[in-house]
Design an enzyme around this catalytic site. Sequence first.
Site, PDB file in Angstrom:
ATOM      1  N   SER A   1       0.862  -1.191   0.000  1.00  0.00           N
ATOM      2  CA  SER A   1       0.000   0.000   0.000  1.00  0.00           C
ATOM      3  C   SER A   1       0.893   1.234   0.000  1.00  0.00           C
ATOM      4  O   SER A   1       2.019   1.202   0.497  1.00  0.00           O
ATOM      5  CB  SER A   1      -0.867   0.008   1.264  1.00  0.00           C
ATOM      6  OG  SER A   1      -1.487   1.270   1.433  1.00  0.00           O
TER       7      SER A   1
ATOM      8  N   TYR B   1      -1.175  -0.199  10.459  1.00  0.00           N
ATOM      9  CA  TYR B   1      -1.525  -0.608   9.094  1.00  0.00           C
ATOM     10  C   TYR B   1      -0.376  -0.265   8.137  1.00  0.00           C
ATOM     11  O   TYR B   1       0.119  -1.122   7.392  1.00  0.00           O
ATOM     12  CB  TYR B   1      -2.825   0.053   8.620  1.00  0.00           C
ATOM     13  CG  TYR B   1      -3.132  -0.319   7.183  1.00  0.00           C
ATOM     14  CD1 TYR B   1      -3.461  -1.625   6.844  1.00  0.00           C
ATOM     15  CD2 TYR B   1      -3.025   0.632   6.157  1.00  0.00           C
ATOM     16  CE1 TYR B   1      -3.695  -1.989   5.523  1.00  0.00           C
ATOM     17  CE2 TYR B   1      -3.270   0.279   4.831  1.00  0.00           C
ATOM     18  CZ  TYR B   1      -3.602  -1.037   4.519  1.00  0.00           C
ATOM     19  OH  TYR B   1      -3.820  -1.404   3.210  1.00  0.00           O
TER      20      TYR B   1
HETATM   21  P1  NDP Z   1     -11.548  -5.861   0.786  1.00  0.00           P
HETATM   22  O1  NDP Z   1     -11.950  -5.671   2.218  1.00  0.00           O
HETATM   23  O2  NDP Z   1     -12.544  -5.588  -0.273  1.00  0.00           O
HETATM   24  O3  NDP Z   1     -10.955  -7.335   0.586  1.00  0.00           O
HETATM   25  C1  NDP Z   1     -10.108  -7.915   1.533  1.00  0.00           C
HETATM   26  C2  NDP Z   1     -10.006  -9.399   1.288  1.00  0.00           C
HETATM   27  O4  NDP Z   1      -9.121  -9.956   2.276  1.00  0.00           O
HETATM   28  C3  NDP Z   1     -11.348 -10.106   1.430  1.00  0.00           C
HETATM   29  O5  NDP Z   1     -11.496 -11.016   0.365  1.00  0.00           O
HETATM   30  C4  NDP Z   1     -11.235 -10.848   2.745  1.00  0.00           C
HETATM   31  O6  NDP Z   1     -11.928 -12.073   2.667  1.00  0.00           O
HETATM   32  C5  NDP Z   1      -9.730 -11.108   2.822  1.00  0.00           C
HETATM   33  N1  NDP Z   1      -9.273 -11.354   4.178  1.00  0.00           N
HETATM   34  C6  NDP Z   1      -9.240 -10.513   5.237  1.00  0.00           C
HETATM   35  N2  NDP Z   1      -8.786 -11.168   6.325  1.00  0.00           N
HETATM   36  C7  NDP Z   1      -8.540 -12.448   5.936  1.00  0.00           C
HETATM   37  C8  NDP Z   1      -8.061 -13.591   6.597  1.00  0.00           C
HETATM   38  N3  NDP Z   1      -7.756 -13.589   7.903  1.00  0.00           N
HETATM   39  N4  NDP Z   1      -7.920 -14.734   5.898  1.00  0.00           N
HETATM   40  C9  NDP Z   1      -8.243 -14.766   4.584  1.00  0.00           C
HETATM   41  N5  NDP Z   1      -8.704 -13.721   3.896  1.00  0.00           N
HETATM   42  C10 NDP Z   1      -8.851 -12.571   4.577  1.00  0.00           C
HETATM   43  O7  NDP Z   1     -10.269  -4.923   0.598  1.00  0.00           O
HETATM   44  P2  NDP Z   1      -9.276  -4.701  -0.659  1.00  0.00           P
HETATM   45  O8  NDP Z   1      -9.626  -5.541  -1.802  1.00  0.00           O
HETATM   46  O9  NDP Z   1      -9.173  -3.251  -0.842  1.00  0.00           O
HETATM   47  O10 NDP Z   1      -7.912  -5.179   0.013  1.00  0.00           O
HETATM   48  C11 NDP Z   1      -7.073  -6.189  -0.534  1.00  0.00           C
HETATM   49  C12 NDP Z   1      -5.644  -5.884  -0.129  1.00  0.00           C
HETATM   50  O11 NDP Z   1      -5.251  -4.650  -0.686  1.00  0.00           O
HETATM   51  C13 NDP Z   1      -5.413  -5.763   1.374  1.00  0.00           C
HETATM   52  O12 NDP Z   1      -4.174  -6.358   1.678  1.00  0.00           O
HETATM   53  C14 NDP Z   1      -5.377  -4.256   1.606  1.00  0.00           C
HETATM   54  O13 NDP Z   1      -4.620  -3.911   2.724  1.00  0.00           O
HETATM   55  C15 NDP Z   1      -4.714  -3.803   0.324  1.00  0.00           C
HETATM   56  N6  NDP Z   1      -4.931  -2.412  -0.078  1.00  0.00           N
HETATM   57  C16 NDP Z   1      -6.184  -1.854  -0.159  1.00  0.00           C
HETATM   58  C17 NDP Z   1      -6.331  -0.541  -0.587  1.00  0.00           C
HETATM   59  C18 NDP Z   1      -7.653   0.144  -0.646  1.00  0.00           C
HETATM   60  O14 NDP Z   1      -7.704   1.384  -0.529  1.00  0.00           O
HETATM   61  N7  NDP Z   1      -8.740  -0.543  -0.884  1.00  0.00           N
HETATM   62  C19 NDP Z   1      -5.163   0.245  -1.017  1.00  0.00           C
HETATM   63  C20 NDP Z   1      -3.904  -0.438  -0.852  1.00  0.00           C
HETATM   64  C21 NDP Z   1      -3.812  -1.705  -0.443  1.00  0.00           C
HETATM   65  P3  NDP Z   1     -12.807 -12.767   3.825  1.00  0.00           P
HETATM   66  O15 NDP Z   1     -13.343 -11.664   4.678  1.00  0.00           O
HETATM   67  O16 NDP Z   1     -13.840 -13.544   3.094  1.00  0.00           O
HETATM   68  O17 NDP Z   1     -11.813 -13.635   4.536  1.00  0.00           O
HETATM   69  C1  8X3 Z   2      -5.080   1.578   1.708  1.00  0.00           C
HETATM   70  C2  8X3 Z   2      -4.712   2.908   1.143  1.00  0.00           C
HETATM   71  O1  8X3 Z   2      -4.374   5.363   1.685  1.00  0.00           O
HETATM   72  O2  8X3 Z   2      -6.311   4.226   2.669  1.00  0.00           O
HETATM   73  O3  8X3 Z   2      -3.964   0.783   1.805  1.00  0.00           O
HETATM   74  O4  8X3 Z   2      -4.103   3.762   3.501  1.00  0.00           O
HETATM   75  S1  8X3 Z   2      -4.862   4.102   2.322  1.00  0.00           S
END
Ligand code: NDP
Ligand code: 8X3
Length: 249
Positions: free
Chosen positions: A136, A149
Site C-alpha cells: 500500500s 496498518y
Molecule cells: P476488501 O476488504 O474488499 O478485501 C479484503 C479481502 O481480504 C477479502 O477477500 C477478505 O476475505 C480477505 N481477508 C481478510 N482477512 C482475511 C483472513 N484472515 N484470511 C483470509 N482472507 C482474509 O479490501 P481490498 O480488496 O481493498 O484489500 C485487498 C488488499 O489490498 C489488502 O491487503 C489491503 O490492505 C490492500 N490495499 C487496499 C487498498 C484500498 O484502498 N482498498 C489500497 C492499498 C492496499 P474474507 O473476509 O472472506 O476472509
Molecule cells: C489503503 C490505502 O491510503 O487508505 O492501503 O491507507 S490508504
Amino acid sequence: MTKTVFITGATSGFGDATARRFDREGWQTIISGRRTERLDALKAELTNPSHAITLDVTDRASVEAAFAGLPAEFQPIDVLVNNAGLAVGLEGADAVALEDWELMVDTNIKGLLYCTRTALPMMVAAGGGHVINLGSVAGAYPYPGGNVYGATKAFVHQFTLNLRADLVAKNIGATDIAPGLADTEFSTVRFKGDKSKADAVYDGIKPITADDVADAVFWAATRPKNVNINSIEMMAGCQAFNPFQVVKG
Ligand code: NDP
Ligand code: 8X3
C-alpha cells in the site's frame, strides 16, 4: 500450457477482480478467503477450472493444509497473489485497541508469511514461480491513524525485495503492488462495518477501482522472464501528498 494462480482474499475487492482477470486470460484460479458462500458464487462465474478453499490466512495449520491438499490438476502454482489483508481503525497510537494492531499484524504480515513460506518449496520444485504481494502507499507515506496498518505494508514492501534477493537464482519473481485510495470493502472493514462512514471516504471522488489493481497484478505477473517488476506504486488521480505537520506553541 495452462497456468495457475493462487489468490488469497478473493471474496471481495482486489482479490475478486484479480481472479476474474486471470480467468478471462485463460488461467486456472485457486480462490480463497473466509466467506465460503462468496467463493462459491465467484467460482460459479469463472469460465476456466477454479478451486475454492475456505481459508483464514492467520491460521498457519489451515494454510499448510490448503496447499498440501491442492488437487494435482491445480499444481504447480505459477503465481501466488498475497492479497488478503485489512486495516482496522484509524485511532491514534495512544488510543487504539491493541487487538486491532494484533489483527493487522496477524493478517497482513503473519498470514502473508505463512502462505509465502508454504508455497515457495512448491515453486522451487516446479522450477519457478512468482509471488505478488499487496502492499500500500500507506507503507511508504505516513498519515495520522495509519500507524500499524502502514507499518505492516512497509514490511510487505521490504519483505518482497528481500524475497527477490533470496529467490533470483531459483527463477522466482517477487512484486509489491502498492495502491492508494481504492473503492472496495476496505473502508467498511476499517470502520468496523459502519457503511456510511466508509461511503463518505469515496463520496464525490474517483478512486482507484479493483479492476485497475487487477490490471497491475496481471501485468506484473506476465512480464517475460528477463524482467522482474519489483514494485508498482499507484495512487488515485485525486490523491496526493500532505505537507508535514508543524505544531506551534
Ligand atoms: P476488501 O476488504 O474488499 O478485501 C479484503 C479481502 O481480504 C477479502 O477477500 C477478505 O476475505 C480477505 N481477508 C481478510 N482477512 C482475511 C483472513 N484472515 N484470511 C483470509 N482472507 C482474509 O479490501 P481490498 O480488496 O481493498 O484489500 C485487498 C488488499 O489490498 C489488502 O491487503 C489491503 O490492505 C490492500 N490495499 C487496499 C487498498 C484500498 O484502498 N482498498 C489500497 C492499498 C492496499 P474474507 O473476509 O472472506 O476472509
Ligand atoms: C489503503 C490505502 O491510503 O487508505 O492501503 O491507507 S490508504
